[in-house]
Write a protein that holds these residues in place. Structure first.
Motif, short mmCIF file in Angstrom:
data_model
loop_
_atom_site.label_atom_id
_atom_site.label_comp_id
_atom_site.label_asym_id
_atom_site.label_seq_id
_atom_site.Cartn_x
_atom_site.Cartn_y
_atom_site.Cartn_z
N ASN A 59 -4.24 7.77 6.92
CA ASN A 59 -4.67 9.59 7.19
C ASN A 59 -5.81 9.61 7.59
O ASN A 59 -6.96 10.21 9.11
CB ASN A 59 -4.82 10.91 6.00
CG ASN A 59 -2.86 11.39 5.63
OD1 ASN A 59 -2.02 10.61 6.47
ND2 ASN A 59 -3.20 11.30 4.46
N PHE A 60 -7.33 9.42 6.93
CA PHE A 60 -7.94 8.99 8.00
C PHE A 60 -8.66 8.13 9.13
O PHE A 60 -8.87 8.51 10.08
CB PHE A 60 -9.12 8.46 7.08
CG PHE A 60 -10.85 7.93 7.43
CD1 PHE A 60 -11.90 9.40 7.73
CD2 PHE A 60 -10.88 6.95 8.21
CE1 PHE A 60 -12.14 9.27 8.10
CE2 PHE A 60 -12.10 6.85 8.32
CZ PHE A 60 -13.39 7.92 8.95
N TYR A 99 -10.77 14.10 6.25
CA TYR A 99 -10.35 13.08 5.45
C TYR A 99 -11.64 11.77 4.80
O TYR A 99 -11.74 11.21 3.92
CB TYR A 99 -8.58 12.55 5.80
CG TYR A 99 -7.71 12.70 4.76
CD1 TYR A 99 -7.56 12.70 3.64
CD2 TYR A 99 -7.01 13.59 5.27
CE1 TYR A 99 -6.22 12.75 3.47
CE2 TYR A 99 -5.61 14.02 5.02
CZ TYR A 99 -5.82 13.38 3.85
OH TYR A 99 -3.96 14.18 3.26
N GLN A 125 2.80 8.49 7.25
CA GLN A 125 0.70 8.76 7.54
C GLN A 125 0.67 7.67 8.91
O GLN A 125 0.38 7.58 8.45
CB GLN A 125 0.37 9.09 6.24
CG GLN A 125 0.57 9.72 5.23
CD GLN A 125 1.51 9.21 3.88
OE1 GLN A 125 1.57 8.20 3.58
NE2 GLN A 125 1.78 9.97 3.43
N ASP A 178 -3.96 8.20 1.89
CA ASP A 178 -5.63 8.47 2.22
C ASP A 178 -6.16 7.65 3.21
O ASP A 178 -6.97 8.01 3.66
CB ASP A 178 -6.24 9.27 1.11
CG ASP A 178 -6.03 9.77 0.13
OD1 ASP A 178 -5.40 10.65 0.62
OD2 ASP A 178 -6.26 9.95 -1.63
N ILE A 196 -12.66 11.76 1.03
CA ILE A 196 -11.47 11.31 0.80
C ILE A 196 -11.58 9.37 0.55
O ILE A 196 -11.09 9.02 -0.03
CB ILE A 196 -10.16 12.09 0.83
CG1 ILE A 196 -10.43 13.49 0.09
CG2 ILE A 196 -9.11 11.18 0.14
CD1 ILE A 196 -8.98 14.04 0.57
N PHE A 197 -11.66 9.38 1.51
CA PHE A 197 -11.71 8.39 2.67
C PHE A 197 -12.87 7.32 1.43
O PHE A 197 -12.77 6.28 1.31
CB PHE A 197 -11.91 7.83 4.33
CG PHE A 197 -12.09 6.29 4.28
CD1 PHE A 197 -10.91 5.55 3.97
CD2 PHE A 197 -12.65 5.91 5.12
CE1 PHE A 197 -11.10 4.25 4.57
CE2 PHE A 197 -13.13 4.56 5.40
CZ PHE A 197 -12.21 3.24 5.34
#
Length: 818
Positions: free
Chosen positions: A465-466, A473, A535, A462, A476-477
């Motif tokens: 991805n952020f 994200y 990623q 995660d 999520i981050f």
């Protein structure tokens, strides 16, 4: 026509006659011995007891013994002692004692029993087997890493005969009173490294060579050294197939293919081969002792999921020949369940195997003072065993009751329960890689008994991805920054999340920001090995900019992105882990699976590591960010953050941006934990957008002003400004340009960058005085006026305190703003 019936398996050769005699210069006449402890152990009469488990089908066994010179010469055993099933067997444990035994001797076992591969029975007396409980091991004449045997039979040069050293009363070690630092998780920063890779390029690749590098780890702030597997393995395991791209020999470099679990790898020792192999153990103990002296803990990566014996057509080294169906998960047709992806699966929850695992871990803690363990593919330890002593509907059962079937994940795995509740192991670090190659993924749900930490693979994915700017994200981050409470707020703490961006398995940090795709051609598997889902982003416009093909603007952004990752790692709640070489930007040329390379791809580059200016000061930034974290209680909260100690922001204070397209996350955090009174409030912001963001900071707490700590958009050394290694005039000039913005609670967070700001007190914080200690008086003595006053109303201050307070100036302190 019907297919012809399979030929019956050949009968096992008959065992030799039972004649037990003394051998001059080696041992006296053998006696019965005892069934415990397992392995070889010293007896009070200068003898040695041997005990080994074997399957119930075994009908005969020999204890094989070598003089060291005979093993080195590739000769058969110097002597063999046949064991009497009537007197040298208790249950399924075979045992014998050798009185007056020399310590210059090595041993193994020859086992007789039925051989029927279709039933998983693999007994074969042609092989002399290594004791699973062996604590020091030699492989023929091999004493140098990567060098084949000169005395082994043709075709066996890479796999000469293994033998175990007997224990010696002279094998002693002086710990010099040095104790483990016994760090709390929230104090730790884990550094994952390979014994050989850490020192080979500028040293010798041995246990001893690491010692002179400990000041480097200490300076960088890495106080928990997590070593890739050091239990005995064969680095020549893959050497029969040369690399088709480079022509180099392929190695089992990482070591995730254990031959034995109790013995440190012999060829990682500078003194390899000395004292029947026991000297290697003392060299490793010296490394552990010096780590502890430097305040560094030692964590071992252990591989209780498969062994080097391979699939059902593999090698006979140890476990397979003693009881294939107990040590491995064997299906009804004799094939192996392969949840490890490596040909076999250790039968971890079988009673014999789980006891071996617990005994092994205890051995490392008690004998080597190891501080903790990282369990490779730990989800295999949660799977139900196959137990051939219990058959149901033509299938092996599990032996643990209920409706479970072999391979099913268990809510309370016996081996995990045993480890967790063990009075010794329950107090060391236990870290699970909570997945396996069979598809079982338990990140956040690994059975833990409140003690197991986990490699947080969700944090890795995660955060990647952020930071690379993927939409959706932001929230999520933010969860990652809080220590992943949705995963670990189940009786565990933030520090049970082992946060990492990279590990040995996958891209390095520099390659993560330099390659869209893996480039594993040098592994000799047509680029089919390694993970395709990384990623990653090369910071360019297409895959054509992978590696050195990138335009200058992409290469500049890569340096910023690496700093963004380090910032995210060190400001997140949880326990951070750094992979060897990431701190200076090590590259493997886009290879994300360097398991077979014993070369510069895996070697630490000390010319880069020791120079804080190289790679545009990345190692300096990583070091200072780690040091900053260690000084800030707000980044090491005792519990998961809540509305009392963390507030979320967007471009405006208290207006977080959680929408799907948001690529901006900011927060203020402070600690209210006991002992953290007066700690600073921090403001952190991450802008993963391709455009700058002009943000309004919240007001700093009363009597404080915002001060810049780090801005990844700035060039070194100003990327970490709050440091003492910048010349005073230069630092003052840089701060003079930033202070007007911060003084107005405004700052521009540049595109794809992050900042850390701290609320600096304008006046020093004065902690409140400790409460007055009241000393109980002798009831037989006259009571003083002060004591009478307190006794009359314990909530009232003593008269002296009242008088002092009346004379003191009154100062009202407002609580700091959130």
């Amino acid at each position: 026509p019907a297919a012809p019936a399979a030929p019956p398996p050949p009968e096992a050769p008959a065992p030799p006659p039972l004649v037990q005699e003394a051998v001059e210069g080696m041992f006296g006449k053998p006696t019965n011995g005892v069934a415990v402890p397992m392995g070889a152990s010293l007896l009070s009469d200068n003898g040695i007891n041997f005990a080994v488990y074997a399957g119930p089908e075994v009908n005969a066994m020999n204890l094989c013994l070598w003089k060291p010179e005979d093993l080195r010469a590739g000769k058969p055993p110097t002597a063999e002692v046949p064991l009497d099933p009537q007197f040298n067997r208790t249950g399924n444990t075979w045992h014998v004692a050798l009185p007056e035994a020399t310590d210059q001797m090595l041993y193994g076992y020859r086992v007789w029993g039925p051989k029927n591969p279709h039933q998983g029975l693999m007994y074969d007396p042609q092989h002399v087997l290594l004791d699973p409980y062996a604590t020091a091991i030699l492989a023929g004449d091999r004493t140098e890493y990567g060098v084949v045997s000169k005395t082994a039979p043709p075709g066996e040069e890479c796999w000469p005969q293994y033998a175990a050293a007997v224990p010696s009363p002279n094998d002693v070690f002086d710990w010099e009173g040095v104790q483990s630092p016994k760090l709390n998780y929230d104090e730790m920063c884990v550094y994952e490294a390979s014994v050989r890779g850490f020192t080979q390029k500028d040293g010798g690749g041995t246990y001893e060579d690491i010692i002179e590098r400990l000041p480097y780890l200490k300076r960088m702030g890495y106080n928990s050294l997590e070593l890739l597997p050091i239990a005995e393995f064969n680095e020549l395991e893959y050497s029969t197939v040369p690399n088709p791209v480079t022509g180099e020999m392929r190695y089992n470099y990482w070591g995730y293919s254990s031959v034995n679990y109790f013995a440190p790898k012999q060829l990682f020792a500078k003194c390899a081969g000395e004292d029947c192999g026991r000297a290697a153990g003392r060299e490793f103990k010296t490394l552990v002792r010096e780590c502890h002296r430097a305040g560094i803990e030692v964590i071992l990566d252990v591989v209780f999921n498969h062994t080097a014996e391979g699939n059902e057509k593999g090698l006979h080294l140890s476990f397979r020949g003693l009881d294939n169906r107990t040590y491995y998960m064997v299906a009804p047709d004799g094939d192996f369940y392969n949840y490890s992806g490596c040909g076999n699966t250790l039968n971890c929850n079988h009673p014999v195997v789980r006891q071996m695992i617990v005994d092994c871990l205890r051995h490392w803690v008690l004998e080597y003072h190891i501080d903790g363990f990282r369990f490779d593919l730990a989800s295999i330890l949660t799977r139900a065993p196959s137990n051939w002593a219990e058959f149901r509907d033509g299938l092996p059962g599990t032996g643990i009751g209920g409706d479970s079937v072999p391979g099913q994940d268990l809510p309370e795995p016996p081996v995990i329960k045993m480890i967790s509740e063990d009075p010794i192991l329950g107090h060391v670090k236990l870290i699970a890689e909570a997945w396996d190659a069979g598809g079982l993924y338990q990140v956040g749900s690994f059975p833990h008994w409140g003690k197991w930490a986990e490699w947080n693979g969700r944090f890795r994915d995660d955060t990647r991805n952020f930071v690379r700017g993927m939409p959706g994200y932001a929230g999520i981050f933010a969860e990652c920054l809080c220590g992943s409470p949705t995963l670990y707020n189940d009786g565990r703490k933030p520090y049970h999340s082992i946060n990492f961006i990279t590990c040995h398995d996958g891209f390095t940090l520099r390659d993560l920001v330099s390659y869209n795709d893996k480039h594993n051609q040098a592994n000799g598997e047509n680029n089919n090995d390694g993970d395709d889902n990384n990623q990653s982003w090369n910071c360019g416009l297409s895959a054509a900019e992978d590696g050195e093909n990138a335009l200058p603007v992409a290469k500049t952004l890569r340096d910023r992105q690496m700093r963004n990752f380090f910032t995210a790692l060190f400001v997140s709640q949880g326990t951070p882990m750094v992979t060897q070489g990431d701190e200076y930007g090590h590259t493997k040329g886009g290879n994300n699976n360097t398991y077979c390379h014993d070369n510069d791809l895996n070697y630490m580059d000390w010319a880069l590591a020791k120079d804080p200016v190289k790679n545009k000061g990345l190692s300096r930034f990583a070091r200072l960010m780690r040091a900053f974290r260690s000084k800030q209680p707000a980044l090491r909260l005792a519990n998961f953050p809540n509305q009392d100690n963390i507030q979320w922001h967007g471009h405006e204070p208290n207006e977080p941006m959680w929408d799907e397209e948001s690529k901006f996350v900011a927060f203020t955090v402070r600690s209210n934990d006991v002992g953290a009174e007066g700690s600073e409030t921090l403001y952190c912001a991450f802008n993963a957008h391709h455009l700058p963001a002009k943000v309004v900071l919240p007001n700093p707490p009363q009597d404080c002003q915002w001060r810049m700590v780090a801005d990844t958009a700035l060039m070194a050394p100003y990327d970490f400004l709050d440091a003492d290694d910048i010349p005073a005039a230069s630092k003052a000039a840089a701060e003079a340009m930033i202070k007007p913005q911060l003084g107005s609670n405004i700052y521009t967070v540049m595109d794809r960058s992050s900042i850390v700001v701290r609320a600096e007190r304008l006046t020093p914080f004065v902690p409140p005085p400790p409460p007055e200690r009241v000393v109980a008086e002798d009831p037989n003595q006259p009571t003083s006026a002060k004591a009478r006053a307190v006794a009359a109303d314990p909530n009232q201050p003593a008269p002296e305190a009242v008088a002092a307070a009346a004379e003191a100036p009154t100062e009202v302190q407002e609580p700091p703003e959130p």
